[in-house]
Design a protein around this motif. Structure first.
Motif, PDB file in Angstrom:
ATOM      1  N   LYS A 235       0.847  -1.195   0.000  1.00  0.00           N
ATOM      2  CA  LYS A 235       0.000   0.000   0.000  1.00  0.00           C
ATOM      3  C   LYS A 235       0.881   1.243   0.000  1.00  0.00           C
ATOM      4  CE  LYS A 235      -4.551  -0.715   1.592  1.00  0.00           C
ATOM      5  NZ  LYS A 235      -5.577  -0.185   2.459  1.00  0.00           N
ATOM      6  N   LEU A 236       0.597   2.172  -0.917  1.00  0.00           N
ATOM      7  CA  LEU A 236       1.369   3.411  -0.950  1.00  0.00           C
ATOM      8  C   LEU A 236       0.839   4.377   0.104  1.00  0.00           C
ATOM      9  CD1 LEU A 236       1.663   3.866  -4.827  1.00  0.00           C
ATOM     10  CD2 LEU A 236       3.407   3.029  -3.270  1.00  0.00           C
ATOM     11  N   ASN A 237      -0.487   4.340   0.301  1.00  0.00           N
ATOM     12  CA  ASN A 237      -1.104   5.085   1.397  1.00  0.00           C
ATOM     13  C   ASN A 237      -2.407   4.356   1.751  1.00  0.00           C
ATOM     14  OD1 ASN A 237      -3.229   5.994  -0.334  1.00  0.00           O
ATOM     15  ND2 ASN A 237      -1.846   7.553  -1.143  1.00  0.00           N
ATOM     16  N   ASP A 238      -3.276   4.996   2.526  1.00  0.00           N
ATOM     17  CA  ASP A 238      -4.478   4.296   2.995  1.00  0.00           C
ATOM     18  C   ASP A 238      -5.372   3.809   1.861  1.00  0.00           C
ATOM     19  OD1 ASP A 238      -3.749   4.421   5.494  1.00  0.00           O
ATOM     20  OD2 ASP A 238      -5.008   6.132   6.088  1.00  0.00           O
ATOM     21  N   GLU A 239      -5.352   4.540   0.732  1.00  0.00           N
ATOM     22  CA  GLU A 239      -6.301   4.204  -0.334  1.00  0.00           C
ATOM     23  C   GLU A 239      -5.663   3.543  -1.553  1.00  0.00           C
ATOM     24  OE1 GLU A 239      -8.314   7.835  -1.178  1.00  0.00           O
ATOM     25  OE2 GLU A 239      -8.927   7.968   0.923  1.00  0.00           O
ATOM     26  N   VAL A 240      -4.389   3.871  -1.776  1.00  0.00           N
ATOM     27  CA  VAL A 240      -3.775   3.422  -3.029  1.00  0.00           C
ATOM     28  C   VAL A 240      -2.672   2.395  -2.775  1.00  0.00           C
ATOM     29  CG1 VAL A 240      -2.616   4.201  -5.137  1.00  0.00           C
ATOM     30  CG2 VAL A 240      -4.206   5.730  -3.967  1.00  0.00           C
ATOM     31  N   ALA A 241      -2.712   1.322  -3.532  1.00  0.00           N
ATOM     32  CA  ALA A 241      -1.650   0.322  -3.438  1.00  0.00           C
ATOM     33  C   ALA A 241      -0.819   0.380  -4.714  1.00  0.00           C
ATOM     34  CB  ALA A 241      -2.258  -1.065  -3.264  1.00  0.00           C
ATOM     35  N   GLU A 242       0.415  -0.028  -4.576  1.00  0.00           N
ATOM     36  CA  GLU A 242       1.315  -0.039  -5.736  1.00  0.00           C
ATOM     37  C   GLU A 242       0.876  -1.164  -6.685  1.00  0.00           C
ATOM     38  OE1 GLU A 242       6.136  -0.152  -6.188  1.00  0.00           O
ATOM     39  OE2 GLU A 242       5.165  -1.319  -4.634  1.00  0.00           O
ATOM     40  N   VAL A 243       0.792  -0.839  -7.989  1.00  0.00           N
ATOM     41  CA  VAL A 243       0.420  -1.869  -8.961  1.00  0.00           C
ATOM     42  C   VAL A 243       1.554  -2.008  -9.971  1.00  0.00           C
ATOM     43  CG1 VAL A 243      -1.196  -2.510 -10.796  1.00  0.00           C
ATOM     44  CG2 VAL A 243      -2.055  -1.443  -8.705  1.00  0.00           C
ATOM     45  N   THR A 244       2.025  -3.220 -10.142  1.00  0.00           N
ATOM     46  CA  THR A 244       3.064  -3.420 -11.161  1.00  0.00           C
ATOM     47  C   THR A 244       2.541  -4.386 -12.218  1.00  0.00           C
ATOM     48  OG1 THR A 244       3.993  -5.104  -9.732  1.00  0.00           O
ATOM     49  CG2 THR A 244       5.153  -3.011  -9.782  1.00  0.00           C
ATOM     50  N   ILE A 245       3.052  -4.208 -13.421  1.00  0.00           N
ATOM     51  CA  ILE A 245       2.677  -5.097 -14.524  1.00  0.00           C
ATOM     52  C   ILE A 245       3.713  -6.225 -14.563  1.00  0.00           C
ATOM     53  CG2 ILE A 245       2.413  -5.240 -17.039  1.00  0.00           C
ATOM     54  CD1 ILE A 245       0.263  -3.547 -15.617  1.00  0.00           C
ATOM     55  N   THR A 246       3.219  -7.436 -14.487  1.00  0.00           N
ATOM     56  CA  THR A 246       4.127  -8.583 -14.415  1.00  0.00           C
ATOM     57  C   THR A 246       3.891  -9.532 -15.584  1.00  0.00           C
ATOM     58  OG1 THR A 246       4.064  -8.372 -12.032  1.00  0.00           O
ATOM     59  CG2 THR A 246       4.880 -10.452 -12.875  1.00  0.00           C
ATOM     60  N   GLY A 247       4.958 -10.054 -16.110  1.00  0.00           N
ATOM     61  CA  GLY A 247       4.861 -11.006 -17.221  1.00  0.00           C
ATOM     62  C   GLY A 247       4.724 -12.433 -16.707  1.00  0.00           C
ATOM     63  N   ASP A 248       4.662 -13.369 -17.651  1.00  0.00           N
ATOM     64  CA  ASP A 248       4.557 -14.791 -17.308  1.00  0.00           C
ATOM     65  C   ASP A 248       5.927 -15.414 -17.036  1.00  0.00           C
ATOM     66  OD1 ASP A 248       1.861 -14.644 -17.642  1.00  0.00           O
ATOM     67  OD2 ASP A 248       1.773 -15.782 -19.510  1.00  0.00           O
ATOM     68  N   VAL A 249       6.980 -14.635 -17.299  1.00  0.00           N
ATOM     69  CA  VAL A 249       8.336 -15.154 -17.120  1.00  0.00           C
ATOM     70  C   VAL A 249       9.007 -14.397 -15.972  1.00  0.00           C
ATOM     71  CG1 VAL A 249      10.573 -15.499 -18.256  1.00  0.00           C
ATOM     72  CG2 VAL A 249       8.467 -15.642 -19.606  1.00  0.00           C
ATOM     73  N   HIS A 250       9.718 -15.140 -15.139  1.00  0.00           N
ATOM     74  CA  HIS A 250      10.503 -14.500 -14.076  1.00  0.00           C
ATOM     75  C   HIS A 250      11.807 -14.024 -14.726  1.00  0.00           C
ATOM     76  CE1 HIS A 250      12.499 -13.543 -10.445  1.00  0.00           C
ATOM     77  NE2 HIS A 250      11.572 -14.080  -9.673  1.00  0.00           N
ATOM     78  N   PHE A 251      11.769 -12.769 -15.177  1.00  0.00           N
ATOM     79  CA  PHE A 251      12.857 -12.206 -15.994  1.00  0.00           C
ATOM     80  C   PHE A 251      14.223 -12.392 -15.321  1.00  0.00           C
ATOM     81  CE2 PHE A 251      15.538  -8.846 -17.642  1.00  0.00           C
ATOM     82  CZ  PHE A 251      15.219  -8.768 -18.982  1.00  0.00           C
ATOM     83  N   ASP A 252      14.321 -11.989 -14.055  1.00  0.00           N
ATOM     84  CA  ASP A 252      15.629 -12.032 -13.385  1.00  0.00           C
ATOM     85  C   ASP A 252      16.143 -13.452 -13.213  1.00  0.00           C
ATOM     86  OD1 ASP A 252      15.866  -9.335 -13.274  1.00  0.00           O
ATOM     87  OD2 ASP A 252      14.919  -9.141 -11.293  1.00  0.00           O
ATOM     88  N   ASP A 253      15.226 -14.369 -13.051  1.00  0.00           N
ATOM     89  CA  ASP A 253      15.592 -15.775 -12.847  1.00  0.00           C
ATOM     90  C   ASP A 253      16.209 -16.399 -14.109  1.00  0.00           C
ATOM     91  OD1 ASP A 253      15.418 -17.400 -10.584  1.00  0.00           O
ATOM     92  OD2 ASP A 253      13.815 -18.616 -11.461  1.00  0.00           O
ATOM     93  N   VAL A 254      15.712 -15.952 -15.278  1.00  0.00           N
ATOM     94  CA  VAL A 254      16.128 -16.637 -16.517  1.00  0.00           C
ATOM     95  C   VAL A 254      17.099 -15.813 -17.375  1.00  0.00           C
ATOM     96  CG1 VAL A 254      13.874 -17.807 -16.569  1.00  0.00           C
ATOM     97  CG2 VAL A 254      14.251 -15.824 -18.062  1.00  0.00           C
ATOM     98  N   LYS A 255      17.269 -14.535 -17.044  1.00  0.00           N
ATOM     99  CA  LYS A 255      17.983 -13.635 -17.971  1.00  0.00           C
ATOM    100  C   LYS A 255      19.444 -14.037 -18.231  1.00  0.00           C
ATOM    101  CE  LYS A 255      19.529  -9.844 -14.951  1.00  0.00           C
ATOM    102  NZ  LYS A 255      19.628 -10.521 -13.655  1.00  0.00           N
ATOM    103  N   ASP A 256      20.048 -14.744 -17.286  1.00  0.00           N
ATOM    104  CA  ASP A 256      21.440 -15.151 -17.509  1.00  0.00           C
ATOM    105  C   ASP A 256      21.559 -16.552 -18.091  1.00  0.00           C
ATOM    106  OD1 ASP A 256      22.511 -12.733 -16.636  1.00  0.00           O
ATOM    107  OD2 ASP A 256      22.219 -13.324 -14.546  1.00  0.00           O
TER     108      ASP A 256
END
Ligand code: NAP
Length: 289
Positions: A235-256
């Motif tokens: 939650k960023l404050n009482d009313e708003v939460a942080e929203v992120t757009i996420t893909g189907d791939v765990h980018f950091d896990d597979v990038k190397d």
């Protein structure tokens, strides 16, 4: 570190090409976007399309119908744009309320104006590998991204995870048309990890955030992440939460491990919008030739 397949960069190049092309037209290609109800995500997608249209000198008319609209009213709207010679493409913004049948509405769109490529005439043309139809925008975007980065498809083993009408199936067919050897995985696939690891090119359209992790890929693979899921974080404050757009791939896990990967956001998403407008410009050209 894998090569990042930058959809924004390719989108910007397509944008420039389309702007130049439209500059040479005597009129402006126009897209009618029919939205039914107030889906928040749809509203954001409509905004994106309007902005893109503006940036290339095309027109986008947004028709907002209420969630309780009758089918007859929607069909009347479609018919109005079918007849309007100044409208070159018609798109039904999905999803629509469950009380309405999207198939009936999409079928009512003239095939030559069905720039989303979801009507039966265009679907059949894709199945027949004919270039006279419109390929659904996400599928077209994936192929353009591979083409831009000079990633050969013919003879390659492609695995598509997801078999939806909108993404998985048309993408599998388009890649088959491009001479790939295609496997389609889905929720009932046994040993999905083994299947995904077998691919030269892995395309994920499952709508499951971080579904693909390091044990699901192998060295040198090309990974195209189609998934877009809005994940609510802290939650960023009482009313708003942080929203992120996420893909189907765990980018950091597979990038190397993998050879190349499309990021989310910034991969297939921008390509989809650009591809839709490539279809619109083709529709304009066909209707004015
Ligand atoms: P969908 O209709 O929900 O289809 C999801 C597919 O994934 C289904 O075929 C499903 O299999 C399969 N699946 C689900 N769980 C699975 C699992 N555990 N293992 C293997 N397969 C599994 O979704 P969609 O419309 O195709 O969209 C897919 C994703 O792409 C979503 O995140 C959507 O937001 C995103 N999307 C992005 C763009 C873009 O421009 N980037 C455009 C459209 C969609 P079953 O058939 O067996 O249920």
């Amino acid at each position: 570190m894998a090569i990042v397949l930058d959809g924004k960069k390719v989108r910007d190049e397509i944008k420039k090409e389309l702007r130049e092309k439209i500059g040479g037209f005597s009129g402006k290609p126009k897209l009618a976007i029919i939205q039914i109800g107030n889906n928040k995500e749809s509203a954001a997608y409509v905004r994106q399309k309007k902005l893109f249209a503006e940036s290339i000198g095309a027109l986008a008319e947004h028709i907002q119908l209420s969630a309780d609209v009758q089918l007859a009213e929607v069909l009347k709207t479609v018919e109005r744009f079918n007849k309007d010679t100044d409208t070159h493409g018609i798109l039904l913004q999905l999803p629509i309320p469950e009380t309405l049948d999207s198939d009936v509405i999409i079928e009512a769109i003239l095939p030559g104006k069905d720039v989303d490529g979801l009507g039966s005439v265009n679907v059949k043309l894709l199945w027949e590998n004919k270039t006279t139809g419109f390929t659904p925008a996400t599928t077209k975007g994936i192929l353009s991204l591979l083409h831009y980065y000079k990633i050969p498809v013919a003879g390659k083993r492609v695995v598509v995870v997801g078999r939806s009408f909108l993404v998985g199936k048309p993408t599998a067919i388009a890649l088959l048309n491009a001479d790939a050897t295609v496997t389609v995985a889905h929720s009932k696939t046994v040993n999905c990890s083994e299947v995904t690891r077998s691919a030269d090119i892995l395309i994920i359209a499952a709508g499951k955030p971080h579904f693909i992790q390091k044990d699901d890929v192998r060295e040198g693979q090309i990974v195209i992440d189609v998934g877009i899921t809005a994940v609510t974080g802290e939650k960023l404050n009482d009313e708003v939460a942080e929203v992120t757009i996420t893909g189907d791939v765990h980018f950091d896990d597979v990038k190397d491990i993998v050879g190349a990967i499309s990021p989310v956001p910034g991969g297939v998403g921008p390509m989809t919008v650009a591809s839709l407008f490539q279809n619109l410009v083709s529709a304009y050209e066909r209707q004015n030739s």
